[in-house]
Design a protein around this motif. Structure first.
Motif, PDB file in Angstrom:
ATOM      1  N   ILE A   5       0.841  -1.202   0.000  1.00 35.28           N
ATOM      2  CA  ILE A   5       0.000   0.000   0.000  1.00 35.28           C
ATOM      3  C   ILE A   5       0.875   1.250   0.000  1.00 35.28           C
ATOM      4  O   ILE A   5       0.638   2.185  -0.769  1.00 35.28           O
ATOM      5  CB  ILE A   5      -0.944   0.002   1.225  1.00 35.28           C
ATOM      6  N   GLU A   6       1.874   1.239   0.860  1.00 34.17           N
ATOM      7  CA  GLU A   6       2.780   2.381   0.984  1.00 34.17           C
ATOM      8  C   GLU A   6       3.495   2.655  -0.341  1.00 34.17           C
ATOM      9  O   GLU A   6       3.558   3.804  -0.796  1.00 34.17           O
ATOM     10  CB  GLU A   6       3.795   2.078   2.090  1.00 34.17           C
ATOM     11  N   ASN A   9       1.097   3.768  -3.443  1.00 35.22           N
ATOM     12  CA  ASN A   9       0.516   5.104  -3.309  1.00 35.22           C
ATOM     13  C   ASN A   9       1.537   6.172  -2.955  1.00 35.22           C
ATOM     14  O   ASN A   9       1.173   7.307  -2.681  1.00 35.22           O
ATOM     15  CB  ASN A   9      -0.611   5.068  -2.275  1.00 35.22           C
ATOM     16  N   GLU A  10       2.808   5.794  -2.971  1.00 36.47           N
ATOM     17  CA  GLU A  10       3.896   6.724  -2.654  1.00 36.47           C
ATOM     18  C   GLU A  10       3.601   7.506  -1.373  1.00 36.47           C
ATOM     19  O   GLU A  10       3.702   8.735  -1.318  1.00 36.47           O
ATOM     20  CB  GLU A  10       4.157   7.667  -3.833  1.00 36.47           C
ATOM     21  N   ILE A  11       3.231   6.774  -0.349  1.00 37.26           N
ATOM     22  CA  ILE A  11       2.819   7.385   0.915  1.00 37.26           C
ATOM     23  C   ILE A  11       4.035   7.831   1.719  1.00 37.26           C
ATOM     24  O   ILE A  11       4.991   7.081   1.875  1.00 37.26           O
ATOM     25  CB  ILE A  11       1.966   6.396   1.727  1.00 37.26           C
ATOM     26  N   THR A  70      -3.715  13.641   2.052  1.00 33.87           N
ATOM     27  CA  THR A  70      -3.223  13.562   0.682  1.00 33.87           C
ATOM     28  C   THR A  70      -3.971  14.524  -0.230  1.00 33.87           C
ATOM     29  O   THR A  70      -5.108  14.914   0.068  1.00 33.87           O
ATOM     30  CB  THR A  70      -3.351  12.126   0.136  1.00 33.87           C
ATOM     31  N   ARG A  72      -4.413  13.490  -3.334  1.00 35.63           N
ATOM     32  CA  ARG A  72      -4.971  12.571  -4.330  1.00 35.63           C
ATOM     33  C   ARG A  72      -6.487  12.470  -4.211  1.00 35.63           C
ATOM     34  O   ARG A  72      -7.043  12.542  -3.113  1.00 35.63           O
ATOM     35  CB  ARG A  72      -4.379  11.167  -4.171  1.00 35.63           C
ATOM     36  N   GLU A  76      -7.583   8.178  -7.596  1.00 34.42           N
ATOM     37  CA  GLU A  76      -6.134   8.050  -7.747  1.00 34.42           C
ATOM     38  C   GLU A  76      -5.504   7.115  -6.718  1.00 34.42           C
ATOM     39  O   GLU A  76      -4.354   6.721  -6.862  1.00 34.42           O
ATOM     40  CB  GLU A  76      -5.470   9.434  -7.653  1.00 34.42           C
ATOM     41  N   ILE A  77      -6.242   6.758  -5.695  1.00 39.96           N
ATOM     42  CA  ILE A  77      -5.739   5.855  -4.666  1.00 39.96           C
ATOM     43  C   ILE A  77      -5.750   4.430  -5.210  1.00 39.96           C
ATOM     44  O   ILE A  77      -6.732   3.981  -5.797  1.00 39.96           O
ATOM     45  CB  ILE A  77      -6.612   5.919  -3.395  1.00 39.96           C
ATOM     46  N   GLN A  78      -4.647   3.722  -5.007  1.00 42.24           N
ATOM     47  CA  GLN A  78      -4.567   2.323  -5.428  1.00 42.24           C
ATOM     48  C   GLN A  78      -4.869   1.432  -4.229  1.00 42.24           C
ATOM     49  O   GLN A  78      -4.135   1.430  -3.248  1.00 42.24           O
ATOM     50  CB  GLN A  78      -3.181   2.011  -5.987  1.00 42.24           C
ATOM     51  N   HIS A  79      -5.954   0.686  -4.323  1.00 39.37           N
ATOM     52  CA  HIS A  79      -6.332  -0.260  -3.278  1.00 39.37           C
ATOM     53  C   HIS A  79      -5.660  -1.589  -3.611  1.00 39.37           C
ATOM     54  O   HIS A  79      -5.745  -2.069  -4.738  1.00 39.37           O
ATOM     55  CB  HIS A  79      -7.850  -0.404  -3.212  1.00 39.37           C
ATOM     56  N   GLN A  96      -6.089  -2.138 -11.803  1.00 36.17           N
ATOM     57  CA  GLN A  96      -4.678  -1.961 -11.468  1.00 36.17           C
ATOM     58  C   GLN A  96      -3.774  -2.701 -12.445  1.00 36.17           C
ATOM     59  O   GLN A  96      -2.737  -2.193 -12.848  1.00 36.17           O
ATOM     60  CB  GLN A  96      -4.404  -2.431 -10.052  1.00 36.17           C
TER      61      GLN A  96
END
Length: 100
Positions: A5-6, A9-11, A70, A72, A76-79, A96
């Motif tokens: 997840i990190e 989503n470039e968290i 964020t 985003r 734009e969020i990737q689950h 995805q």
């Protein structure tokens, strides 16, 4: 799962307010937050809960709800769905894979 997840989503960790981990009742050997702390999530509020035990639901399932500050949009969020959990949201998994 947390690392996926990190990365997807470039968290930035300092933008994460808290993380909620939920597991099915059959996952009870350790708290998911312990693994998160070992991965370096030491300054983030972490909570662990069990999902409802619904007959026929996916066993051995871990879910992560991350509260992130964020810019985003929701689209734009990737689950991230790994292994057997991919069956829970085939629509998101296929989307995805098409963009990867």
């Amino acid at each position: 799962l947390l690392q996926a997840i990190e990365e997807a989503n470039e968290i930035q960790r300092d933008h994460v307010a808290s993380i909620l981990f939920s597991t099915t009742a059959d996952l009870n050997a350790e708290f998911p937050a312990v693994a998160a702390r070992e991965l370096g999530w030491t300054s983030t509020a972490l909570e662990c809960v069990h999902e409802m035990n619904v007959p026929g639901s996916l066993p051995m399932c871990l879910r992560v709800l991350m509260h992130v500050n964020t810019e985003r949009t929701p689209h734009e969020i990737q689950h991230i769905y790994l292994r057997g959990a991919r069956a829970l949201r085939r629509d998101l998994v296929e989307k995805q894979e098409a963009t990867s």
